[in-house]
Design a protein around this motif. Sequence first.
Motif, PDB file in Angstrom:
ATOM      1  N   GLY A   5      14.722  31.701  -4.296  1.00  0.00           N
ATOM      2  CA  GLY A   5      13.501  31.245  -4.951  1.00  0.00           C
ATOM      3  C   GLY A   5      12.347  32.029  -4.359  1.00  0.00           C
ATOM      4  O   GLY A   5      12.450  33.240  -4.162  1.00  0.00           O
ATOM      5  N   ASN A   6      11.276  31.351  -4.024  1.00  0.00           N
ATOM      6  CA  ASN A   6      10.130  32.040  -3.430  1.00  0.00           C
ATOM      7  C   ASN A   6      10.208  32.002  -1.911  1.00  0.00           C
ATOM      8  O   ASN A   6      10.254  30.934  -1.295  1.00  0.00           O
ATOM      9  CB  ASN A   6       8.823  31.407  -3.904  1.00  0.00           C
ATOM     10  N   SER A   7      10.209  33.166  -1.297  1.00  0.00           N
ATOM     11  CA  SER A   7      10.395  33.274   0.151  1.00  0.00           C
ATOM     12  C   SER A   7       9.232  32.678   0.939  1.00  0.00           C
ATOM     13  O   SER A   7       9.425  32.120   2.024  1.00  0.00           O
ATOM     14  CB  SER A   7      10.573  34.741   0.556  1.00  0.00           C
ATOM     15  N   PHE A   8       8.022  32.775   0.416  1.00  0.00           N
ATOM     16  CA  PHE A   8       6.861  32.231   1.117  1.00  0.00           C
ATOM     17  C   PHE A   8       6.900  30.706   1.118  1.00  0.00           C
ATOM     18  O   PHE A   8       6.641  30.060   2.140  1.00  0.00           O
ATOM     19  CB  PHE A   8       5.565  32.748   0.483  1.00  0.00           C
ATOM     20  N   ARG A   9       7.222  30.126  -0.039  1.00  0.00           N
ATOM     21  CA  ARG A   9       7.348  28.672  -0.108  1.00  0.00           C
ATOM     22  C   ARG A   9       8.474  28.184   0.799  1.00  0.00           C
ATOM     23  O   ARG A   9       8.352  27.164   1.488  1.00  0.00           O
ATOM     24  CB  ARG A   9       7.602  28.237  -1.557  1.00  0.00           C
ATOM     25  N   LEU A  10       9.585  28.920   0.807  1.00  0.00           N
ATOM     26  CA  LEU A  10      10.729  28.535   1.629  1.00  0.00           C
ATOM     27  C   LEU A  10      10.377  28.559   3.109  1.00  0.00           C
ATOM     28  O   LEU A  10      10.640  27.597   3.849  1.00  0.00           O
ATOM     29  CB  LEU A  10      11.897  29.475   1.343  1.00  0.00           C
ATOM     30  N   PRO A  42       3.103  35.940  -2.738  1.00  0.00           N
ATOM     31  CA  PRO A  42       2.725  34.964  -1.711  1.00  0.00           C
ATOM     32  C   PRO A  42       1.987  33.768  -2.314  1.00  0.00           C
ATOM     33  O   PRO A  42       0.771  33.615  -2.163  1.00  0.00           O
ATOM     34  CB  PRO A  42       1.841  35.770  -0.763  1.00  0.00           C
ATOM     35  N   ILE A  43       2.731  32.873  -2.955  1.00  0.00           N
ATOM     36  CA  ILE A  43       2.120  31.738  -3.662  1.00  0.00           C
ATOM     37  C   ILE A  43       1.601  30.670  -2.691  1.00  0.00           C
ATOM     38  O   ILE A  43       0.776  29.838  -3.066  1.00  0.00           O
ATOM     39  CB  ILE A  43       3.100  31.117  -4.666  1.00  0.00           C
ATOM     40  N   LEU A  94       9.758  38.024   6.775  1.00  0.00           N
ATOM     41  CA  LEU A  94       9.900  38.096   5.312  1.00  0.00           C
ATOM     42  C   LEU A  94       9.150  39.289   4.725  1.00  0.00           C
ATOM     43  O   LEU A  94       8.926  39.362   3.520  1.00  0.00           O
ATOM     44  CB  LEU A  94       9.446  36.789   4.654  1.00  0.00           C
ATOM     45  N   ARG A  95       8.814  40.270   5.554  1.00  0.00           N
ATOM     46  CA  ARG A  95       7.961  41.375   5.098  1.00  0.00           C
ATOM     47  C   ARG A  95       8.600  42.272   4.049  1.00  0.00           C
ATOM     48  O   ARG A  95       7.907  43.081   3.420  1.00  0.00           O
ATOM     49  CB  ARG A  95       7.534  42.242   6.287  1.00  0.00           C
ATOM     50  N   THR A  96       9.914  42.183   3.857  1.00  0.00           N
ATOM     51  CA  THR A  96      10.548  43.019   2.829  1.00  0.00           C
ATOM     52  C   THR A  96      11.004  42.185   1.640  1.00  0.00           C
ATOM     53  O   THR A  96      11.861  42.603   0.873  1.00  0.00           O
ATOM     54  CB  THR A  96      11.733  43.811   3.411  1.00  0.00           C
ATOM     55  N   THR A  97      10.410  41.002   1.456  1.00  0.00           N
ATOM     56  CA  THR A  97      10.679  40.219   0.263  1.00  0.00           C
ATOM     57  C   THR A  97      10.017  40.869  -0.950  1.00  0.00           C
ATOM     58  O   THR A  97       9.063  41.650  -0.813  1.00  0.00           O
ATOM     59  CB  THR A  97      10.157  38.784   0.422  1.00  0.00           C
ATOM     60  N   ASN A  98      10.495  40.511  -2.127  1.00  0.00           N
ATOM     61  CA  ASN A  98       9.876  40.976  -3.376  1.00  0.00           C
ATOM     62  C   ASN A  98       8.905  39.940  -3.943  1.00  0.00           C
ATOM     63  O   ASN A  98       8.319  40.166  -4.997  1.00  0.00           O
ATOM     64  CB  ASN A  98      10.966  41.232  -4.430  1.00  0.00           C
ATOM     65  N   ASP A  99       8.763  38.798  -3.266  1.00  0.00           N
ATOM     66  CA  ASP A  99       8.099  37.646  -3.860  1.00  0.00           C
ATOM     67  C   ASP A  99       6.584  37.686  -3.734  1.00  0.00           C
ATOM     68  O   ASP A  99       6.028  38.300  -2.819  1.00  0.00           O
ATOM     69  CB  ASP A  99       8.613  36.356  -3.210  1.00  0.00           C
TER      70      ASP A  99
END
Length: 239
Positions: free
Chosen positions: A86-91, A135-136, A128-133
């Motif tokens: 899902g979203n890495s920032f929310r996680l 930053p919500i 998480l710096r290499t996520t595609n998500d």
Amino acid sequence: MELLLLSNSTQHGHGYLEHALGVVTGFVPSGGTLVFVPYALDDHDAYTATVRAALEPSGITVRGVHEAGDPVGALTGADAVFVGGGNSFRLLRALYATGLRDALGGAVRGGLRYMGASAGTNMACPTLRTTNDMPIVEPPSFAALGLLPFQINPHYLDPAPGGTHMGETREQRLTEFLECNDVPVLGLREGTWLRVSGSRAELGGALPARLLRRGQEPAELPAGSDVSVLLSASPAFDS
């Protein structure tokens, strides 16, 4: 440590986790209990129900960490934990808020098997710096679980042949990361995964992975490649 890190949980033409069901059921054997972390999506109950429907026919009992009201306590007695995509920032924000960020790291290093998909795979990395998500939300830190000393980019995409899109390619974005951080990045294409068992790390799936390192040309690594050398990486991040 025992890790199974999937690029994706949904694959075109397949049901949820169906494309990797063989490796998943080998990782969490029939009769085992898997604790699911659903915080990367908003509807935790629906997300957990999806995982149950996919895995319980194989004899795997699925419990959501949110269901008993004590996410950290939910890890007790489990055979494996699955951190969904899902979203890495929310996680990551939720892992900090629930105390799971520290508890998961300790439990996995103590023998709890860890399975991640997409955002859950990002969490196994140092950050998480290499996520595609997008930053919500803003987590307290970008520091993730640090189960690996290198970064992974799930859903790695190659440029479309003959495409006219003028934005950055995935490789260009990861090259920008490497300009500021001296850390290997393993790009996992759709339908692929990384299996770590102790000091051994091996690629799985039908497609090769893409390995990017600072100052080196990207390398294609076929499925089945032994990438254990990455487990001894010494990451250097720009703070």
